[in-house]
Design a protein around this motif. Sequence first.
Motif, PDB file in Angstrom:
ATOM      1  N   SER A   1      -1.533  -2.329  -1.218  1.00 22.79           N
ATOM      2  CA  SER A   1      -0.854  -3.078  -2.269  1.00 22.79           C
ATOM      3  C   SER A   1       0.449  -3.649  -1.732  1.00 22.79           C
ATOM      4  CB  SER A   1      -0.566  -2.167  -3.462  1.00 22.79           C
ATOM      5  OG  SER A   1       0.300  -1.107  -3.059  1.00 22.79           O
TER       6      SER A   1
ATOM      7  N   ASP B   1      -6.384   0.548  -1.852  1.00 20.98           N
ATOM      8  CA  ASP B   1      -7.415   0.408  -2.875  1.00 20.98           C
ATOM      9  C   ASP B   1      -8.763   0.845  -2.307  1.00 20.98           C
ATOM     10  OD1 ASP B   1      -8.444  -1.689  -1.328  1.00 20.98           O
ATOM     11  OD2 ASP B   1      -7.550  -3.261  -2.570  1.00 20.98           O
TER      12      ASP B   1
ATOM     13  N   SER C   1       5.866  -3.060  -3.932  1.00 15.08           N
ATOM     14  CA  SER C   1       6.262  -1.835  -4.636  1.00 15.08           C
ATOM     15  C   SER C   1       7.770  -1.752  -4.821  1.00 15.08           C
ATOM     16  CB  SER C   1       5.763  -0.608  -3.858  1.00 15.08           C
ATOM     17  OG  SER C   1       6.485  -0.445  -2.645  1.00 15.08           O
TER      18      SER C   1
END
Length: 763
Positions: free
Chosen positions: A412, A406, A415
């Motif tokens: 993140s 980000d 996934s």
Amino acid sequence: MMLRSWLPLLPLCLLAPENVRAGDAVAGSTPVELDRVRVVGVVPGDGASVPLAHRPYAVRRLDAQAIERMQAGDLTDALRRQMPGVSLNTVQGNPLQPDLQYRGFTASPLLGLPQGMAVYLDGVRLNEAFGDTVNWDLLPLAAIERADLVGGADPVFGLNTLGGALSLHSLDGFEAARTRLDIEGGSFGRRQATLQHGGNSGGFAWYLLADDWGEDGWRDFSASDARRHFGNFSWRGERGRVDLALAQAHSSLNGNGPAPAQLLRDDYDAVFTAPDNTGNELHQAHLRGSFDFTDTVRGNAGVYSRQVDTSSYNGDVADSEVCDDDPAYRCGEDGEPVLDTRGAPVAAAFDAINNLGERRQRMRGGHAQLVFSRPLGERRNQLVVGLETLRAKVRFRSHVEAATLDANRHTSAGSGVEMADAAVDLSATTRSHAFYATDTLWLTPALSLTAALRFNRTRIVLADRSGEDPDLNGRHRFSRLNPALGFAWDVSPALNVYASYGESTRAPTPVELSCADEDAPCKLPNQFIADPPLRQVVARSWEAGLRGDRGEALRWQAGLFRTRNADDILFQTTGGASSNEGFFANVADTRRQGLEASVQGGGERAQWYANYAWLDARFLDGFAETSAHHPDADADGVLQVRRGDRLPGLPRHQLKAGVDVDATATLGFGIDGEWRSGTYLRGDEANRLRRTGGYAVFGAHARWQATPRVSLRLRMDNLFDRRHAGFGALGAPDEVFAGYDDPRFLAPGAPRGAWLGVRFELL
């Protein structure tokens, strides 16, 4: 959170019978005043000791009273402030994850560093089985009664004692008959609470501690917490003693490591990529006892179980690029698409990865020894013979998950896309057995000769549990007989001379053996590929010095040392934006030599100390180093290290001093400072780039005894808010920051901080 930590302790505090304070006279006894003699252990536990003046090595001691006066934040901070030759590298940027260095050797919680110090608590080895690492976060400072730092390659202290050994001793209810609550808070959102309760009744004693520490951290994404519990239950009779020590701890530490030098100039609090979280869980039990068979023969033995579970979550930039022929997917260095575990190509949007790992380490061990204090002829003599055994089982599992970065360079999670050929499932079994003997013979009342031998035999078996990486399978054996010889001579009541020679070894660890192929580099701390054989490191150490002791008024020591390591093991970097991809190799012989000098003293109202250390640490052989991010490396990422180049990360000069004064009966204050010179960056073993800058930092503390049961404490670190970096490495910042061309990554030191604490003496 704090209440949960203390619940097991509170009922015992409330229901315990009236304490017999340590030092209280027993009915019918007559106090006897003895001459003051400082004794130190000759083995890791409490089984045998000799007067300090008759140890042929440099031995430094830090006791609980000294730690109390300096108001150290943790054990490593206390050692850094006052011990000559000790420095900290804050590689991870977390106060509970430092690299502790002594004489150029390291005891660190980080995989990948060449460990060179043995650390013990009451005779239990704290170096973890997988990589000889030391988890400082699992040690509660308040439970430490004293710390003895032994210099040199003393073989009796076992494997990994290349530069020295740190022997820690815990409190018990005979020494700490009290109930005490400490609460502290201040800068960086730090808060800590420690509850202790100790007491004794006749021959039985108990000591319990619960400690809760946490902070938000001064850098981005750096919140951490640690909870530690410790209990010591003791029984002693006329001829024997039994102790059962129990420890439990849990920590979650975010240490986001060095950041690009260009980034730190713009934002001193910034991190390169995040998160970098390590979670530790400890369960330990240690049962030990001693028995005096006669007035001159003592036996002691112990068994222990130590279990440490570690989880790691490291977010990093992807080591792949957008494919030239199809920008929708990512490709590796060979131009082929990167595939996930289902065989599908990984989308170009995944510009980051999460390295996820788990380590389960189970250690079971035992030790037994006999101490014979019988004269040899008409000369005083002490002979110690002992056995040690250790069996450790490690299960390591890891995988790599595709992620995205980000705007704050935080990856993140979740996934569900796992990278192919990146998962590892490895088991390692280590069996280590040792026999040792050490004898101190007084040739005259003033002159003693000490000789020691230790035979180590270590077997390591590695096995791939996944069935996909047969190259991980391997069997390795290492053994050696290590000798030592030295003397100590009381020239006069105020002058002592000592000299010694010793040898010690470090067997390659499972993590090194699993990541030792130049053609199959691994990522730390997660991916391991192959295991070509590595040779054990052999240290040969000389030491000599002078020391004097005039009681509390003045103690001093000055000494020279030289240690040569044969076949030192080094992690060579082949890639990774933060230089975490590479392999281990025996690269060269190295030499660490230097000077240590210290003086301390005081009186009833003041204590002071000053010390200086000079260290010359060099490679003794030239070799071709793989350093992918060095600007002078060739097209293959190889750099030529020359004979005489200095080892990186080690300060050449250190100067420390401090004073603590009791201004009145209830008010005291102190100040301390440290200056250290700059160091070469890790990855620049060829010494071609400029070093980190030298720096000086100062701290101050004060205390006020408000009432007989309540006291206040104030501590300030980095008093003048000096920006500094004690560690540096090379990396590839342009993989995240386009236009950054400075490969230097620096570990920034913490800014000014202040903490206020209150202590309640409850019983």
